[in-house]
Design a protein around this motif. Sequence first.
Motif, PDB file in Angstrom:
ATOM      1  N   PRO A   1       0.759  -1.262   0.012  1.00  0.00           N
ATOM      2  CA  PRO A   1       0.074  -0.021  -0.048  1.00  0.00           C
ATOM      3  C   PRO A   1       0.899   1.215  -0.039  1.00  0.00           C
ATOM      4  N   ASN A   2       0.255   2.394  -0.225  1.00  0.00           N
ATOM      5  CA  ASN A   2       0.985   3.606   0.029  1.00  0.00           C
ATOM      6  C   ASN A   2       1.841   3.596   1.111  1.00  0.00           C
ATOM      7  N   GLY A   3       3.013   4.275   0.921  1.00  0.00           N
ATOM      8  CA  GLY A   3       3.719   4.398   2.228  1.00  0.00           C
ATOM      9  C   GLY A   3       4.343   3.197   2.993  1.00  0.00           C
TER      10      GLY A   3
ATOM     11  N   LYS B   1       8.127   1.427  -0.891  1.00  0.00           N
ATOM     12  CA  LYS B   1       8.422   0.654  -1.984  1.00  0.00           C
ATOM     13  C   LYS B   1       9.385   1.591  -2.760  1.00  0.00           C
ATOM     14  N   SER B   2       9.375   2.813  -2.859  1.00  0.00           N
ATOM     15  CA  SER B   2      10.022   3.964  -3.498  1.00  0.00           C
ATOM     16  C   SER B   2      11.343   3.864  -2.603  1.00  0.00           C
TER      17      SER B   2
ATOM     18  N   GLU C   1       6.050   2.256 -10.572  1.00  0.00           N
ATOM     19  CA  GLU C   1       4.963   2.506 -11.170  1.00  0.00           C
ATOM     20  C   GLU C   1       4.887   2.730 -12.636  1.00  0.00           C
TER      21      GLU C   1
ATOM     22  N   THR D   1       7.385  -1.745  -9.043  1.00  0.00           N
ATOM     23  CA  THR D   1       6.443  -1.292  -7.819  1.00  0.00           C
ATOM     24  C   THR D   1       5.285  -1.179  -8.922  1.00  0.00           C
TER      25      THR D   1
ATOM     26  N   HIS E   1       0.706  -0.487  -8.439  1.00  0.00           N
ATOM     27  CA  HIS E   1      -0.687  -0.665  -7.681  1.00  0.00           C
ATOM     28  C   HIS E   1      -1.524  -1.294  -8.611  1.00  0.00           C
TER      29      HIS E   1
END
Lengths: 337, 260
Positions: free
Chosen positions: A58-60, A63-64, A182, A213, A215
Amino acid sequence: MAIIQINQLVKEYRTNKRFTGSFGLIKSLFSSEYVYTRAVDGISFSIDAGESVGYLGPNGAGKSTMIKMLTGILVPTSGDIQVDGKVPYRNRKEIARKIGVVFGQRSQLWWDLPVIDSFELHKHIYNISASDYNNRVNQYVELLDMASFVHKPVRQLSLGQRMRAEIALALLHHPEILFLDEPTIGLDVIAKHNIRNFLRQINQETNVAIMLTTHDLKDIEEICDRIIIVNHGQAVFDGDIYHLKKEIGGINKQVTIEFHVDPGEIAFPNALLICDEGVRKKFEFIHHDGEENSLMRSIMSIPNVEQIKDISIEDMSIEEIIHQAFVNLTQNSKIRV
Amino acid sequence: MSVKLFIHFLKIIMRSRMEYRADFLLGMVGQILGYAANYVIVWLLLNRFTSIEGWAWPEMAFLISINVLTYAIGASFTYSPMLNLEQLMIKGDLDKYLIKPIHPFAYLIASYFNFGYIAHILISAVLLIWSLGNLNVHWGVFEFTYFLFTLLSGSMLQAGGLILIGSWSLYFMKSQFMGDLYFKIKDVINYPISAYAGVIQVVLTWMMPLAFINYYPALYLLQKEENTSLLLVPMVGPLFLFLTIVVWHRGIRQYQGAGS
């Protein structure tokens, strides 16, 4: 042979502590107290040459941050990290030649100039020989269908065209690993499809390892052999989609049977009744290894089989599986397959 | 980064710039007018007072021209990359300068080289040549060499000042205030610093060594002061530039999270 190897990797971000209350603002200004957040909290994994791995969360979830550590942009707080046998942030320039990076939300192309000019500059930066360069440009222009826009200024391209150019650029120096952060964000269905096909193809033909990465779980399904799921900075799953389904129970099938007339109660030894509306009944068939065809046999064996009007058999979608994974896997302890 | 690669960057930037030709030309006109105004102010002052601290109009024109010319040269290299750094960090675009097999500093400088200073260079060079013709300077080989090194060193000082502003954003995320402050201050050296209070002279010599750009070399070339240490003035630029690049690199390491 492992091309990426990380062990107990941690990245902590430090921010100034904020105080509340009447003097909070002034206190925040002068205090030297910090709040530490762990974006990556003790992750270990290794990736082999030519593998294609989806890095999901999920966000946060960090991943980045992970991509930035692997590409040498960020320095980890602790733990070991090796890309092609070297520590990325210490050998940034050498590692740069071995990796290609695509940031879905940021362009590496020259906005006002034709795509080909960015390629040309890339050639000079990486010292690519003229013959290699020409071959690769021709190959990517063809595979990514870029002939119609390679001589157009980047600012006139659609997002889908731009992303194809970004990926081609990242591959021009023949990296051993391609990182994509993404890559399909904001693209339409057809553009996504083309990019996935290309990545799959390039991964299989040139043996470049891919770590992406995303979503969009279709990306994972179509490009990646392996998934690593992270949440709250920790890896909660590492394996292929089949095992993930099994872990989550997503390998079970939901079967809806519709009858012409209500047959009364029906029970299967290998299924649970989820919903009974009389003529329409819904079951969940529990999967057992080695009994892959037991579902059909069970259905065919019910007494009023000729009364069946319609049957639908559904797999759990990958969306549902991942959703389940985010929820379940953080609560339970880590699972490794 | 090799010279060849740098020239390739310049070609690409020039082509990019020419996509907006009208903007480029109008910008040039605007700059020429702006800087001409700078000269006119001093010229008007001198019409009235004939000299400032013993500096007559051609000497003042010399002083100002060196400031503008070296600024134009230095800023061609460092203005755009350093003042854009804050935005690059906010948008995360700085990352792409860290994933190439070339030095991030060199890559940044090369990608943001600014051709917009041609106007500055034109106007200041014209005034400089005019002032040289009206000054009583003995031009031997040594004086000429000293003069060239003065321009070089001055350009490095100007470039270095801008690098410090860029470094400020690496350390503290924001540099706009520092940038504004710097542009308020940098023109004080259009006047001989002996015209200012002692504290300011100390600041301009030892803290922000702007006086080394034009004032000290002019003292020597115009024979206003006999002091052998003035011969060392052209060394200040390279030294300062080197230090600012070191500071910048420490800033990048901090950005990468190595420092904390």
